[in-house]
Design a protein around this motif. Structure first.
Motif, short mmCIF file in Angstrom:
data_model
loop_
_atom_site.label_atom_id
_atom_site.label_comp_id
_atom_site.label_asym_id
_atom_site.label_seq_id
_atom_site.Cartn_x
_atom_site.Cartn_y
_atom_site.Cartn_z
N PRO A 3 0.83 -1.21 0.00
CA PRO A 3 0.00 0.00 0.00
C PRO A 3 0.86 1.26 0.00
CG PRO A 3 -0.73 -1.55 1.68
CD PRO A 3 0.58 -2.06 1.19
N PHE A 4 0.33 2.32 -0.64
CA PHE A 4 1.02 3.61 -0.65
C PHE A 4 -0.02 4.71 -0.83
CE2 PHE A 4 0.84 2.01 -4.98
CZ PHE A 4 0.35 3.08 -5.71
N THR A 5 0.35 5.93 -0.48
CA THR A 5 -0.51 7.07 -0.74
C THR A 5 -0.08 7.74 -2.03
OG1 THR A 5 0.89 8.57 0.55
CG2 THR A 5 -0.91 7.47 1.71
N TYR A 6 -1.03 8.37 -2.69
CA TYR A 6 -0.80 9.00 -3.99
C TYR A 6 -1.13 10.49 -3.86
CZ TYR A 6 -1.50 9.97 -9.00
OH TYR A 6 -1.46 10.48 -10.27
N THR A 7 -0.15 11.34 -4.19
CA THR A 7 -0.33 12.78 -4.04
C THR A 7 -0.08 13.48 -5.37
OG1 THR A 7 0.47 12.65 -1.76
CG2 THR A 7 0.38 14.83 -2.77
N SER A 23 9.13 8.94 0.35
CA SER A 23 8.45 9.33 -0.88
C SER A 23 9.28 9.00 -2.11
CB SER A 23 8.16 10.84 -0.88
OG SER A 23 7.32 11.22 0.18
N GLU A 44 6.26 4.71 0.50
CA GLU A 44 4.99 4.87 1.21
C GLU A 44 4.14 5.97 0.60
OE1 GLU A 44 5.76 5.39 5.36
OE2 GLU A 44 6.70 3.40 5.58
N GLN A 45 4.78 6.81 -0.21
CA GLN A 45 4.06 7.89 -0.88
C GLN A 45 4.62 8.08 -2.29
OE1 GLN A 45 5.05 11.94 0.17
NE2 GLN A 45 2.92 12.63 -0.05
#
Length: 328
Positions: A3-7, A23, A44-45
């Protein structure tokens, strides 16, 4: 894939401000996403930077050219200014990967693709690039495609890019945005690193820095140039050996030369000795052979890649000969 966050960001200031130690910047993703799927890269991002404004090819007043880092490889290679003034770069870029990948991959991303070998992808095997301190499986393993220059006990992988070999020959400069908001310029020969004791570091970028532009000096090699790529199959393969050669010839004499070789080191390998020897000499096969011998005499191959020494010599001579006879 973990899992990772998307910005998503709209400008470089936002990209720099949201960056953290865990990141990664994401543009085309043709290398990074593959590595994430293999559980080699574990960000993670992801910070999506493809919407930033660095998508132009600009002709400067001094005759130099500026390439946007977010422009695709295909758009760059096929741009009229690149094809006419820097055909060596265009030729190298069009020899790389597949048309689909060239349509997605960006110039900045190409510079950042990981130096790697099969052991890097195989998570059951030791690899200091993937897990520092675990060892190098290729040292005593299958190393027929590995480095003959600049390696260390920590890593013997080779840099995969075709574009970067041409940029090294041309003498490019990379502009990056620093976390504090300022920028800095990096000579291309200083952008990538040799492995030494930290093979996990492919470049000399500081964590969080963002590539925005690539600067090409005023064109000298628009008439006499050649990119030679030797590989196991005719397409979709990394080079065993590649050579980017550019010659500026005036009155039958080499006034300046750009020469770099790929597939032999952890970074594109600039051929300084050959350049120095050939400058102000006649472009003859004999001189080309002497220059190639000067460069390859320092090679330190392994049992599996001794062929690269002879291949490298012949490739340098062949690329220079092809550059010499090439019609503008």
């Amino acid at each position: 894939m973990r899992p990772f966050t998307y910005t998503g960001v709209e400008n470089k200031e936002q990209a720099l401000n949201v960056f953290t130690e865990k990141s990664h910047y994401l543009s085309g993703g043709t290398n990074l996403v593959d590595l994430m799927k293999e559980d080699v890269e574990k960000p993670e991002q992801l910070i999506y930077v493809l919407n930033l404004d660095y998508k132009d090819v600009k002709q400067n007043d001094d005759g130099s050219l500026t390439l946007g880092a977010m422009l695709s490889n295909a758009e760059t290679a096929n741009h009229k200014l690149v094809r006419t003034k820097y055909p060596l770069l265009s030729m190298a870029m069009l020899s790389a990967a597949t048309a689909q990948i060239r349509n997605m991959a960006t110039n900045g991303g190409n510079l950042l693709q990981r130096t790697r070998c099969p052991y890097f992808f195989e998570t059951s095997m030791p690899c200091n690039k993937r897990e520092p301190g675990s060892g190098c499986g290729a040292l005593k393993g299958i190393n027929s495609k590995h480095a003959i220059f600049g390696y260390s006990e920590s890593c013997i992988a080779t840099h995969p890019s075709d574009m970067c070999v041409a940029l090294a020959a041309i003498g490019a400069t990379v502009e990056v945005q620093k976390v504090n908001g300022s920028s800095r310029m990096i000579n291309f020969t200083d952008f990538h690193r040799l492995p030494k004791n930290n093979p996990e570091k492919d470049t000399n970028l500081i964590k969080g820095e963002l590539i925005t532009e690539i600067h090409l000096p005023k064109s000298k090699f628009a008439d006499n140039y050649y990119y030679l790529k030797i590989r196991e199959r005719s397409s979709y393969a990394f080079a065993l050996i590649s050579v980017a050669a550019g010659l500026e010839i005036k009155n039958g004499i080499i006034k300046s030369i750009g020469l770099a070789i790929g597939g032999v080191a952890h970074k594109p390998w600039k051929l300084f000795k050959a350049e120095d020897f050939l400058t102000n000499k006649k472009p003859t096969k004999e001189n080309f052979e002497i220059a190639a011998d000067l460069e390859m005499k320092d090679a330190k191959p392994f049992e599996g890649n001794k062929y690269k020494v002879k291949m490298g010599k012949k490739a340098i001579v062949r690329a220079l000969n092809q550059a010499l006879v090439r019609e503008a």
